[in-house]
Design a protein around this motif. Structure first.
Motif, PDB file in Angstrom:
ATOM      1  N   ALA A 195       0.750  -1.141   0.047  1.00 18.78           N
ATOM      2  CA  ALA A 195       0.168  -0.017  -0.055  1.00 18.78           C
ATOM      3  C   ALA A 195       0.769   1.213  -0.035  1.00 18.78           C
ATOM      4  CB  ALA A 195      -0.971  -0.042   1.194  1.00 18.78           C
ATOM      5  N   GLN A 196       2.016   1.099   0.609  1.00 21.38           N
ATOM      6  CA  GLN A 196       2.954   2.262   0.650  1.00 21.38           C
ATOM      7  C   GLN A 196       3.695   2.744  -0.613  1.00 21.38           C
ATOM      8  OE1 GLN A 196       3.770   4.242   3.529  1.00 21.38           O
ATOM      9  NE2 GLN A 196       2.110   2.971   4.575  1.00 21.38           N
ATOM     10  N   THR A 197       3.787   1.658  -1.435  1.00 20.28           N
ATOM     11  CA  THR A 197       4.016   1.880  -2.888  1.00 20.28           C
ATOM     12  C   THR A 197       2.735   2.232  -3.782  1.00 20.28           C
ATOM     13  OG1 THR A 197       3.773  -0.419  -3.750  1.00 20.28           O
ATOM     14  CG2 THR A 197       5.700   0.110  -2.456  1.00 20.28           C
ATOM     15  N   HIS A 198       1.583   2.367  -3.277  1.00 27.44           N
ATOM     16  CA  HIS A 198       0.543   2.928  -3.898  1.00 27.44           C
ATOM     17  C   HIS A 198      -0.012   1.758  -5.177  1.00 27.44           C
ATOM     18  CE1 HIS A 198       0.995   6.897  -2.205  1.00 27.44           C
ATOM     19  NE2 HIS A 198       2.318   6.820  -2.805  1.00 27.44           N
ATOM     20  N   MET A 199       0.241   0.503  -4.683  1.00 26.91           N
ATOM     21  CA  MET A 199      -0.326  -0.632  -5.296  1.00 26.91           C
ATOM     22  C   MET A 199      -1.905  -0.430  -5.265  1.00 26.91           C
ATOM     23  SD  MET A 199       0.851  -3.128  -7.030  1.00 26.91           S
ATOM     24  CE  MET A 199      -0.548  -4.263  -8.229  1.00 26.91           C
ATOM     25  N   THR A 200      -2.595  -0.701  -6.383  1.00 25.07           N
ATOM     26  CA  THR A 200      -3.956  -0.617  -6.397  1.00 25.07           C
ATOM     27  C   THR A 200      -4.263  -2.275  -5.753  1.00 25.07           C
ATOM     28  OG1 THR A 200      -3.841   0.733  -8.454  1.00 25.07           O
ATOM     29  CG2 THR A 200      -6.112  -0.506  -7.750  1.00 25.07           C
ATOM     30  N   MET A 201      -5.178  -2.317  -4.829  1.00 25.97           N
ATOM     31  CA  MET A 201      -5.566  -3.644  -4.429  1.00 25.97           C
ATOM     32  C   MET A 201      -7.042  -3.529  -3.926  1.00 25.97           C
ATOM     33  SD  MET A 201      -2.203  -4.443  -1.834  1.00 25.97           S
ATOM     34  CE  MET A 201      -2.008  -2.767  -1.006  1.00 25.97           C
ATOM     35  N   ILE A 202      -7.746  -4.890  -4.110  1.00 19.75           N
ATOM     36  CA  ILE A 202      -9.010  -5.268  -3.616  1.00 19.75           C
ATOM     37  C   ILE A 202      -8.661  -6.261  -3.064  1.00 19.75           C
ATOM     38  CG2 ILE A 202     -11.184  -5.864  -4.275  1.00 19.75           C
ATOM     39  CD1 ILE A 202     -11.127  -4.337  -6.955  1.00 19.75           C
ATOM     40  N   ILE A 203      -8.996  -6.301  -1.682  1.00 17.22           N
ATOM     41  CA  ILE A 203      -8.951  -7.091  -0.631  1.00 17.22           C
ATOM     42  C   ILE A 203     -10.318  -7.554   0.113  1.00 17.22           C
ATOM     43  CG2 ILE A 203      -7.562  -7.656   1.644  1.00 17.22           C
ATOM     44  CD1 ILE A 203      -5.760  -5.081   1.065  1.00 17.22           C
TER      45      ILE A 203
END
Length: 252
Positions: A195-203
């Motif tokens: 998340a710190q690298t601004h990865m787009t995620m759906i969890i």
């Protein structure tokens, strides 16, 4: 302004005449972290499986970066051609709850094989894999086999495998549900670092505190519908009795 990486509109899915997803509309912007919570059987995993095309939708539209993967024609869902779908598949990665590693492959080969199959050179695939293993604290496990790993290590290898394909968006289907609390913490740390690298995620998760801390948006699903959606602050302070009751079971 961040663009929509994923757009889902009026997605429907049923199995053997039983409706699982009733009417799901959802968009996710670049760099956004979206957590999906809700009771078992609410359709959360089916939503992820339809979004990643492991299941075919019965209705609605699915698009990545403005490119249609599926849409409705004459009352039924049709999918794009093979070339377009192959391109769209490169946009996303999926981390399963039960790791899904190949037992007869080493850790290194588990990561490099899908990358090579995607058309990347073996040298580049190995460089990506070794770099990711180092980042995830698994450099010493590259020659190990899945049966020699802890659950937390297996899940970190699974995350490395997904990242090695350099997706634009990463889906996690309850990534800690098969782990004990100590191993859960190490996997959640990896996701926090992403998340710190601004990865787009759906969890999809049952880790309420984690969802609250990490997410830009939280979605509550029940009976195949998105019932409530908002920022963590909004959702965890909602007046909706059903959501409050659900969250309360996990935050005592």
């Amino acid at each position: 302004m961040a663009m929509n990486l994923l757009e889902i509109s009026h997605m429907k899915k049923g199995f053997d005449g039983v409706s699982v997803l009733e009417d799901i509309s959802l968009s996710v912007k670049e760099g956004e972290v979206v957590s999906i919570i809700g009771p078992s059987g609410s359709g959360k995993s089916t939503l992820l499986r339809c979004a990643t095309m492991l299941e075919t939708m019965d209705g609605g539209t699915l698009a990545y970066l403005g490119k249609n993967a599926a849409w409705e024609e004459n009352g039924r869902c049709v999918y794009a051609g093979k070339a377009q779908l192959r391109e769209i598949h490169r946009y996303f990665g999926l981390v399963f709850q039960n790791f899904n590693l190949f037992p007869h492959y080493s850790v290194l080969k588990n990561i490099t094989e899908p990358v090579v199959l995607a058309g990347v050179s073996k040298k580049e695939a190995q460089e990506r894999a070794l770099r990711l293993l180092d980042q995830l604290g698994l450099a010493d496990k590259k020659d190990a086999y899945p049966f020699q790993l802890s659950g937390g290590q297996s899940q970190r290898v699974s995350i490395a495998r997904a990242l090695a394909l350099e997706p634009k968006i990463l889906f996690f289907d309850e990534p800690t549900s098969a782990l004990d609390p100590e191993l859960t913490a190490e996997v959640l740390k990896v996701i926090r670092d992403l998340a710190q690298t601004h990865m787009t995620m759906i969890i999809v998760t049952h880790e309420m505190q984690f969802a609250r801390e990490l997410s830009d948006r939280v979605i509550f699903m029940e009976n195949g519908f998105i019932r409530v959606e908002g920022t963590p602050e909004e959702l965890f302070a909602t007046n909706n009795a059903r959501v409050r009751d659900f969250i309360g079971k996990f935050t005592v």
